[in-house]
Design a protein around this motif. Structure first.
Motif, mmCIF file in Angstrom:
data_model
loop_
_atom_site.group_PDB
_atom_site.id
_atom_site.type_symbol
_atom_site.label_atom_id
_atom_site.label_comp_id
_atom_site.label_asym_id
_atom_site.label_seq_id
_atom_site.Cartn_x
_atom_site.Cartn_y
_atom_site.Cartn_z
ATOM 1 N N ILE A 1 0.845 -1.198 0.000
ATOM 2 C CA ILE A 1 0.000 0.000 0.000
ATOM 3 C C ILE A 1 0.878 1.244 0.000
ATOM 4 O O ILE A 1 0.637 2.195 -0.751
ATOM 5 C CB ILE A 1 -0.967 -0.010 1.199
ATOM 6 N N ALA A 2 1.904 1.248 0.852
ATOM 7 C CA ALA A 2 2.810 2.414 0.910
ATOM 8 C C ALA A 2 3.537 2.610 -0.415
ATOM 9 O O ALA A 2 3.643 3.740 -0.908
ATOM 10 C CB ALA A 2 3.812 2.231 2.047
ATOM 11 N N VAL A 3 4.006 1.524 -1.020
ATOM 12 C CA VAL A 3 4.687 1.630 -2.313
ATOM 13 C C VAL A 3 3.714 2.131 -3.377
ATOM 14 O O VAL A 3 4.054 2.976 -4.205
ATOM 15 C CB VAL A 3 5.301 0.275 -2.721
ATOM 16 N N GLY A 4 2.495 1.634 -3.339
ATOM 17 C CA GLY A 4 1.488 2.080 -4.296
ATOM 18 C C GLY A 4 1.151 3.548 -4.155
ATOM 19 O O GLY A 4 0.841 4.225 -5.142
ATOM 20 N N LEU A 5 1.207 4.057 -2.944
ATOM 21 C CA LEU A 5 0.900 5.474 -2.733
ATOM 22 C C LEU A 5 2.020 6.395 -3.198
ATOM 23 O O LEU A 5 1.761 7.532 -3.595
ATOM 24 C CB LEU A 5 0.605 5.733 -1.253
ATOM 25 N N VAL A 6 3.272 5.912 -3.171
ATOM 26 C CA VAL A 6 4.389 6.784 -3.547
ATOM 27 C C VAL A 6 4.841 6.592 -4.991
ATOM 28 O O VAL A 6 5.626 7.388 -5.485
ATOM 29 C CB VAL A 6 5.594 6.615 -2.596
ATOM 30 N N TYR B 1 -0.664 3.528 -13.705
ATOM 31 C CA TYR B 1 -1.182 2.185 -13.965
ATOM 32 C C TYR B 1 -0.668 1.190 -12.929
ATOM 33 O O TYR B 1 -1.431 0.428 -12.352
ATOM 34 C CB TYR B 1 -0.768 1.750 -15.370
ATOM 35 N N TYR B 2 0.635 1.221 -12.676
ATOM 36 C CA TYR B 2 1.233 0.258 -11.761
ATOM 37 C C TYR B 2 0.944 0.584 -10.302
ATOM 38 O O TYR B 2 0.803 -0.324 -9.489
ATOM 39 C CB TYR B 2 2.739 0.163 -12.000
ATOM 40 N N ASN B 3 0.832 1.857 -9.948
ATOM 41 C CA ASN B 3 0.571 2.160 -8.543
ATOM 42 C C ASN B 3 -0.817 1.673 -8.134
ATOM 43 O O ASN B 3 -1.024 1.255 -6.998
ATOM 44 C CB ASN B 3 0.778 3.641 -8.231
ATOM 45 N N THR B 4 -1.763 1.684 -9.061
ATOM 46 C CA THR B 4 -3.096 1.168 -8.747
ATOM 47 C C THR B 4 -3.048 -0.335 -8.509
ATOM 48 O O THR B 4 -3.680 -0.838 -7.572
ATOM 49 C CB THR B 4 -4.062 1.491 -9.901
ATOM 50 N N MET B 5 -2.288 -1.056 -9.340
ATOM 51 C CA MET B 5 -2.185 -2.506 -9.159
ATOM 52 C C MET B 5 -1.483 -2.851 -7.850
ATOM 53 O O MET B 5 -1.933 -3.736 -7.119
ATOM 54 C CB MET B 5 -1.435 -3.138 -10.334
ATOM 55 N N VAL B 6 -0.401 -2.175 -7.546
ATOM 56 C CA VAL B 6 0.347 -2.454 -6.313
ATOM 57 C C VAL B 6 -0.510 -2.108 -5.098
ATOM 58 O O VAL B 6 -0.569 -2.862 -4.121
ATOM 59 C CB VAL B 6 1.687 -1.686 -6.302
ATOM 60 N N PHE B 7 -1.190 -0.967 -5.153
ATOM 61 C CA PHE B 7 -2.058 -0.550 -4.055
ATOM 62 C C PHE B 7 -3.185 -1.562 -3.851
ATOM 63 O O PHE B 7 -3.482 -1.956 -2.714
ATOM 64 C CB PHE B 7 -2.636 0.841 -4.338
#
Length: 140
Positions: A18-23, A28-34
């Motif tokens: 979640i933290a990686v997705g927020l930063v 496209y990728y931040n949504t998948m990681v989040f």
């Protein structure tokens, strides 16, 4: 504590995702990681709550009965056969479904690489099924 640790690890990994997705800057990728992080945190929390619920002192008798029943079901030969039969039927159904999807995609004039990918997945599943059968046949 041994039963709880995998779920705690899932929750920690989920929080990190979640933290990686927020930063992340790539949308496209931040949504998948989040989303993966939220999924891990949610699943880990639910399973951790379930373990804590059943390990409470007032539920120990019911918890031990459930564990004993699960153990019996795991070693029961009839149940093992039924699980193998269900897996075999699911394997056959998925082969038919994948061939059907490839046919529908071909009739809908989808791009050739999409049809080829579905077809190759079907062939791959069939090959894996044959290989696993041969390995199990030699082992038993």
């Amino acid at each position: 504590m041994k039963e709880r640790m995998p779920f705690v690890v899932d929750i920690v990994i989920g929080v990190v995702l979640i933290a990686v997705g927020l930063v992340m800057r790539v949308e496209y990728y931040n949504t998948m990681v989040f989303a993966a992080g939220v999924g891990l945190v949610s699943a880990g929390t639910v399973h951790l709550a379930r373990v804590i619920y059943w390990q409470a002192p007032q539920r120990q008798a019911a918890y031990q009965a459930r564990k004993q029943e699960a153990h019996i079901n795991a070693v029961d030969e009839r149940k093992q056969f039924l699980r193998m039969k269900a897996g075999h039927i699911a394997y056959q159904i998925m082969l038919i479904v994948l061939f059907g999807v490839a046919l529908v995609l071909a009739l809908a004039r989808a791009q050739a690489w999409v049809i080829l990918m579905v077809f190759l997945l079907t062939v791959f599943q069939w090959v894996i099924g044959v290989v696993v059968f041969r390995i199990l046949e030699k082992r038993m």
